[in-house]
Motif scaffolding. Structure first.
Motif, short mmCIF file in Angstrom:
data_model
loop_
_atom_site.label_atom_id
_atom_site.label_comp_id
_atom_site.label_asym_id
_atom_site.label_seq_id
_atom_site.Cartn_x
_atom_site.Cartn_y
_atom_site.Cartn_z
N UNK A 1 0.58 -3.76 0.97
CA UNK A 1 -0.71 -3.43 0.39
C UNK A 1 -0.55 -2.95 -1.05
N UNK A 2 0.49 -2.17 -1.29
CA UNK A 2 0.77 -1.73 -2.66
C UNK A 2 1.06 -2.93 -3.57
N UNK A 3 1.85 -3.86 -3.06
CA UNK A 3 2.21 -5.04 -3.85
C UNK A 3 0.98 -5.89 -4.14
N UNK A 4 0.12 -6.06 -3.13
CA UNK A 4 -1.11 -6.83 -3.34
C UNK A 4 -1.97 -6.21 -4.44
N UNK A 5 -2.15 -4.90 -4.34
CA UNK A 5 -3.03 -4.27 -5.33
C UNK A 5 -2.40 -4.28 -6.71
N UNK A 6 -1.09 -4.10 -6.79
CA UNK A 6 -0.43 -4.17 -8.09
C UNK A 6 -0.58 -5.56 -8.69
N UNK A 7 -0.45 -6.60 -7.87
CA UNK A 7 -0.61 -7.97 -8.35
C UNK A 7 -2.02 -8.24 -8.85
N UNK B 1 -4.35 4.91 -3.16
CA UNK B 1 -4.84 3.59 -3.55
C UNK B 1 -4.27 2.46 -2.69
N UNK B 2 -3.38 2.79 -1.75
CA UNK B 2 -2.72 1.76 -0.95
C UNK B 2 -3.73 0.90 -0.19
N UNK B 3 -4.75 1.53 0.39
CA UNK B 3 -5.72 0.80 1.21
C UNK B 3 -6.48 -0.25 0.41
N UNK C 1 -5.84 -4.06 0.69
CA UNK C 1 -6.40 -4.88 1.76
C UNK C 1 -7.61 -5.69 1.28
N UNK C 2 -8.08 -5.42 0.07
CA UNK C 2 -9.34 -6.02 -0.38
C UNK C 2 -9.17 -6.73 -1.73
N UNK C 3 -8.05 -7.39 -1.89
CA UNK C 3 -7.77 -8.02 -3.18
C UNK C 3 -8.72 -9.16 -3.50
N UNK C 4 -9.27 -9.82 -2.48
CA UNK C 4 -10.17 -10.93 -2.76
C UNK C 4 -11.47 -10.45 -3.42
N UNK C 5 -11.91 -9.24 -3.10
CA UNK C 5 -13.10 -8.69 -3.76
C UNK C 5 -12.83 -8.54 -5.25
N UNK C 6 -11.66 -8.00 -5.57
CA UNK C 6 -11.30 -7.81 -6.97
C UNK C 6 -11.16 -9.17 -7.65
N UNK C 7 -10.49 -10.10 -6.99
CA UNK C 7 -10.22 -11.40 -7.59
C UNK C 7 -11.51 -12.16 -7.89
N UNK D 1 -11.32 -1.12 -13.24
CA UNK D 1 -12.11 -2.21 -12.67
C UNK D 1 -11.54 -2.64 -11.33
N UNK D 2 -10.21 -2.78 -11.25
CA UNK D 2 -9.58 -3.18 -9.99
C UNK D 2 -9.86 -2.16 -8.89
#
Length: 370
Positions: free
Chosen positions: A21-27, A276-278, A281-287, A323-324
Motif C-alpha cells: 500500500x505504501x508503494x502504491x501510494x508513493x507511485x 497514509x498507508x491506507x 488502497x485507492x490509487x485509482x481515485x487519484x489516478x 492532491x494525492x
C-alpha cells in the motif's frame, strides 16, 4: 471444530502487507508530481531533470506492482466481469467526461474512444495486460517473450497510440516481471520485506541521487536525443529518430535503468503502517481524478515562468502530495465512487456479476473492504 483446533492455512485471513500500500501510494504521488511539473520543464532545467528522473521509472514501477497482484490462470466469470466494471466502464465514463470538459473549456472536442485522453491510457493497459498474461504464462520463458515484445514493438511504426497499444506493449515486460516474481515467490523466498541493512538504503539513495544528477548535468544530451519521449514507451523508434537497426538497444538500456531505479525506489518505501498507508488502497481515485485538478493550472499557463525555481518547485511538489492525499480521502471516494468503481448490473446477462461484493478490488490488484 473444537476451540483448540487450528484453522487450515487456506481458511486463515491473509495479513495485509503495508509495504505494498505504501508503494502504491508513493507511485501514484510520483504520477501526480510528474504531471504537475511538466509545464515547468519548459522554463526550468532543474524541473526538467526531476521530470526525466521520475519518468525513468515511475510507470514501470506501477506496472511491476500491478503484475505482482495479477493472476495468470483461466479467468472466472467474475474476473472477466471485473475487467469490464473496473477498467472498461470507467474508461468510457472518463473519456466522456474529458470530451465534455474540453468542449466546455476549449470550445471544441474530438470524441474518440480509440485514442485515450491524457492519463486514461493506463486503464486500457491494465486490461490488455490481464488479457495477455494467461497466454504468456503458458509459454516457456515468459519473461523472455515479454521482453522481446516490449523491445520489438518499437520496430513497428503501424503500432501506435490507438487503444494505447504501443505504450502497453512497451511496458508489458514490467507487468510480466511483477507477475513472475509473485509466481516464483521471489519476495518471500529472498525475504526482501523482512530487513533492510543500512548499506541497502544508502545505495538506493546514491542510485536515485546519481540519476537525478546525471539528468541535470547532462541535460543537453538528453534534450538532443529527445529522451523524454523515449521514456513514454509509446512511439516507434523511427518516430523517435532511431532509424538504426540497433535502436531497440536504447529501449533495453532504458528497461535496465527503470528496473534499477524501481529497486532503489522500493528499497526506500517504508515497510510499516503509517497514517497514509491506507490511501494506497485507492490509487485509482487519484489516478483518474488528479488530471481534472491539474487541468486548469496546466491550461491557464499558471505553471509557466515560475521564478525562482528553488521556491516554486518545492511548493509544486508539496501541492502534488496534498492532491494525492486529498483525492484518496473518504469524502472524495463517496462522491466519485459511481464513476471510478461503477457496478452496472444492467450490462450483464447475469446481474449478479456486477453486484457489490463484500470486498472491492482496485484494478492494480489491491483488495480491500467495501
Amino acid at each position: 471444530m473444537s476451540p483448540t483446533t487450528a484453522a487450515p492455512a487456506s481458511a486463515r485471513p491473509k495479513r495485509r502487507v503495508p509495504f505494498w500500500d505504501n508503494a502504491r501510494f508513493a507511485c501514484i504521488t510520483l504520477v501526480v508530481l510528474g504531471h504537475a511539473v511538466q509545464r515547468m520543464t519548459y522554463d526550468s532545467e532543474i524541473a526538467l531533470a526531476l521530470y526525466l528522473t521520475i519518468y525513468a521509472f515511475h510507470m514501470p514501477a506501477f506496472a511491476l506492482i500491478s503484475g505482482y497482484f495479477s493472476k495468470a490462470g483461466t479467468p472466472t466469470k467474475t474476473q472477466m466481469a471485473r475487467v469490464i466494471t473496473d477498467i472498461l466502464v470507467p474508461y468510457v465514463i472518463f473519456e466522456l467526461l474529458w470530451t465534455l470538459t474540453q468542449w466546455l473549456v476549449e470550445g471544441q472536442a474530438d470524441p474518440n474512444l480509440t485514442q485515450p485522453s491524457w492519463t486514461l491510457w493506463f486503464l486500457l493497459a491494465l486490461g490488455i495486460f490481464r488479457l495477455a498474461l494467461p497466454y504468456l504464462a503458458l509459454l516457456r520463458w515468459p519473461l523472455l517473450w515479454a521482453g522481446l515484445i516490449s523491445v520489438g514493438v518499437g520496430y513497428l511504426p503501424n503500432v501506435d497510440s490507438t487503444f494505447s497499444l504501443s505504450r502497453t506493449l512497451g511496458l508489458l515486460f514490467f507487468f510480466t516481471l511483477g507477475w513472475w516474481a509473485r509466481d516464483r515467490d521471489i519476495v518471500m523466498r529472498m525475504r526482501l520485506l523482512e530487513s533492510r541493512p543500512w548499506w541497502l538504503r544508502t545505495s538506493a539513495v546514491v542510485v536515485l541521487g546519481a540519476t537525478g544528477w546525471a539528468a541535470w548535468n547532462w541535460l543537453s544530451i538528453w534534450e538532443s536525443i529527445d529522451l523524454r519521449h523515449w521514456l513514454f514507451y509509446d512511439s516507434s523508434y523511427v518516430d523517435l529518430g532511431g532509424t538504426q537497426w540497433w535502436a531497440g538497444g536504447v529501449r533495453i538500456i532504458l528497461i535496465i535503468v527503470a528496473l534499477l531505479l524501481s529497486v532503489a525506489f522500493f528499497a526506500l518505501v517504508p515497510r510499516g503502517t503509517h497514517w497514509w498507508t491506507r490511501f494506497g488502497q485507492y490509487t485509482m481515485y487519484v489516478y483518474l481524478l488528479h488530471s481534472f485538478v491539474l487541468y486548469p493550472f496546466r491550461e491557464s499557463g499558471a505553471l509557466r515562468g515560475l521564478d525562482p525555481t528553488w521556491l516554486w518547485l518545492p511548493l509544486v511538489t508539496a501541492l502534488s502530495v496534498a492532491i494525492a492525499l486529498a483525492l484518496a480521502t473518504s469524502p472524495v471516494r463517496r462522491v466519485f465512487r459511481p464513476l471510478v468503481e461503477p457496478r452496472p448490473a444492467w450490462l450483464f446477462a447475469d446481474p449478479a456479476l456486477a453486484a457489490k461484493e463484500r470486498r472491492r478490488n482496485d484494478p492494480t490488484g489491491s483488495r480491500r473492504p467495501k
